[in-house]
Design an enzyme around this catalytic site. Structure first.
Site, PDB file in Angstrom:
ATOM      1  N   LYS A 200      13.864  28.045 -34.702  1.00  0.00           N
ATOM      2  CA  LYS A 200      14.918  27.391 -35.490  1.00  0.00           C
ATOM      3  C   LYS A 200      16.268  28.108 -35.240  1.00  0.00           C
ATOM      4  CE  LYS A 200      12.064  24.414 -37.360  1.00  0.00           C
ATOM      5  NZ  LYS A 200      10.797  24.994 -37.597  1.00  0.00           N
TER       6      LYS A 200
HETATM    7  C1  LIG Z   1      10.499  19.183 -39.903  1.00  0.00           C
HETATM    8  C2  LIG Z   1       9.717  20.419 -40.230  1.00  0.00           C
HETATM    9  N1  LIG Z   1       9.275  20.583 -41.486  1.00  0.00           N
HETATM   10  C3  LIG Z   1       8.586  21.695 -41.844  1.00  0.00           C
HETATM   11  C4  LIG Z   1       8.292  22.692 -40.940  1.00  0.00           C
HETATM   12  C5  LIG Z   1       7.503  23.883 -41.370  1.00  0.00           C
HETATM   13  O1  LIG Z   1       8.231  25.059 -41.245  1.00  0.00           O
HETATM   14  P1  LIG Z   1       7.489  26.462 -40.986  1.00  0.00           P
HETATM   15  O2  LIG Z   1       7.062  26.485 -39.549  1.00  0.00           O
HETATM   16  O3  LIG Z   1       8.531  27.470 -41.307  1.00  0.00           O
HETATM   17  O4  LIG Z   1       6.329  26.505 -41.920  1.00  0.00           O
HETATM   18  C6  LIG Z   1       8.735  22.555 -39.627  1.00  0.00           C
HETATM   19  C7  LIG Z   1       8.437  23.608 -38.638  1.00  0.00           C
HETATM   20  O5  LIG Z   1       8.478  23.432 -37.468  1.00  0.00           O
HETATM   21  C8  LIG Z   1       9.459  21.402 -39.259  1.00  0.00           C
HETATM   22  O6  LIG Z   1       9.874  21.233 -38.008  1.00  0.00           O
END
Ligand SMILES: Cc1ncc(COP(=O)(O)O)c(C=O)c1O
Length: 417
Positions: A200
């Site tokens: 990210k």
């Molecule tokens: C659109 C979206 N929502 C939620 C998440 C979940 O985030 P995390 O990987 O920090 O748990 C991601 C992770 O790639 C994502 O791309």
């Protein structure tokens, strides 16, 4: 990263860690608290200030943040939540974590974003099965960093009495192209969820946060991320156990009015998050410049290849780009996507597909059957995420575009024999 390393392999995304990020984490390691300490508070204050929210509640990752948001709204078995099909698994899974059911919505084939009419369509589909329970919320996803039109989606949500929880895991730092408002400021939704995974825009290793303008929701999120427990005497229910004869709260005492999780994030992660947050504007600017460069460099490959976010109503100037996606008409080109990805990998270029529509995942297809969602299918069929990270050089982007043209066997317009 040295030039030689960079030439060796370009992943589709990666963190950019400087010496001062390393120093910040080392200093935290030498501090008194490795888990919840002052850096957690400082990170939350800095994030809230950056996105313009009253409150930010940090947690273990974006998935935990989505889960907490569902819990904080009291969504549970018997409820339904609308989720756009074009997203990462976690957006839909958070609904299932609390025992509610997912209603998948379609998205725009050119941006991957859910629009107001997609939400309307999903709600009328849901209304055909009223016994499946009330639709309580919608989770718009700011895909790739682009802003969903929240005024339009929010108006539909309001008409149907839905809470809005924005999934801004791709979009820290994005603004609204029309109003200029910052995503996550709490003005147009109950809560906004962020992720700070290393691909990210800013990295914490693992890390996430929920922002909100509602103090009651912020309190509940804090409690739920820490087992559902409270040490606030004002909230104690068992007066006999909580207070001594003089009315002092017992120093050991805590209570658990509802069940929660250990979704806490650590001071170590927040040390990195704080340091990275200070560079967010620089990272956004660099990513935007690279996306612009891709857009220009891909022009000769049109109309078979088109970058997402150009000529489709998204103002690049306000987007904090997480992904640089090219939409490629693989059928017309005649080279399958897998072949293109393998060819690019052979020359040191990593690509990815974001995403297979979640309603097609075996778990969800088994649970709900497969509703045709043509916009999501059309976006998925053409999407290819090209490398995008703040440490990339302009020449890296040029190399990607040249290799992409070669892998697709397209002769750029203007260079035909
Ligand atoms: C659109 C979206 N929502 C939620 C998440 C979940 O985030 P995390 O990987 O920090 O748990 C991601 C992770 O790639 C994502 O791309």
């Amino acid at each position: 990263m040295s030039g030689a390393d960079r030439a060796a392999f370009l992943p589709y995304g990666r963190q950019l860690i400087d010496d001062d990020d390393v120093a910040a984490v080392v200093a935290a390691l030498r501090g008194d608290t490795l888990t919840t300490g002052p850096l957690v508070d400082q990170f939350e204050e800095a994030l809230a200030a950056r996105v313009g929210a009253r409150f930010a509640v940090s947690c273990a990752n974006g998935t935990a943040a989505l889960h907490l948001a569902m819990l904080a709204l009291g969504i549970g078995p018997g409820d339904r939540v609308v989720v756009p099909a074009l997203t990462f698994l976690a957006t839909a899974n958070a609904v299932r974590f609390v025992g509610a059911e997912v209603v998948f919505a379609d998205v725009d084939p050119d941006t991957g974003l859910m629009r107001a009419h997609h939400l309307e369509e999903a709600l009328s589909r849901a209304a055909r099965d009223p016994d499946d329970g009330p639709v309580r919320a919608v989770l718009p996803v700011h895909l790739n960093g682009q802003a969903v039109d929240l005024d339009a989606v929010g108006a539909v949500a309001e008409r149907h009495g839905l809470s809005v929880v924005e999934d801004a895991c791709h979009a820290v730092g994005t603004g609204d192209p029309i109003t200029g408002r910052r995503i996550g400021d709490g003005a147009r939704s109950a809560m906004t969820v962020f992720s700070f995974h290393p691909v990210k825009t800013i990295a914490m290793g693992e890390g996430g946060a929920v922002t909100t303008g509602d103090p009651a929701l912020a309190d509940r999120l804090r409690r739920l991320r820490n087992h559902g427990m409270t040490r606030d005497p004002a909230e104690f229910q068992n007066a006999d156990l909580a207070f001594d004869a003089e009315g002092w709260a017992n120093p050991w005492y805590y209570e658990m009015p509802e069940v929660g999780f250990n979704f806490r994030v650590t001071d170590l992660q927040c040390a990195l998050g704080l340091s990275q947050l200070g560079k967010l504007d620089r990272f956004i600017e660099r990513r935007r410049a690279l996306v612009d460069r891709y857009a220009r460099a891909l022009t000769p490959l049109a109309p078979l290849v088109r970058p997402v976010g150009c000529g489709v109503g998204v103002e690049n100037a306000t987007v904090s780009w997480h992904l640089a996606v090219a939409l490629i008409d693989f059928a017309a080109v005649g080279v399958p996507r897998g072949t293109v990805m393998r060819r690019l990998r052979e020359v040191g270029i990593g690509t990815q597909v974001h995403y297979l529509p979640v309603n097609l995942q075996p778990y969800y297809a088994r649970r709900y059957g497969v509703t045709p969602l043509p916009g999501a299918d059309a976006y998925y069929a053409r999407a290819l995420s090209l490398p995008l990270f703040a440490g990339m050089a302009d020449t890296d982007a040029d190399r990607v575009v040249a290799a992409l043209g070669a892998a697709l066997e397209i002769v750029p317009r203007g260079r035909e024999a």
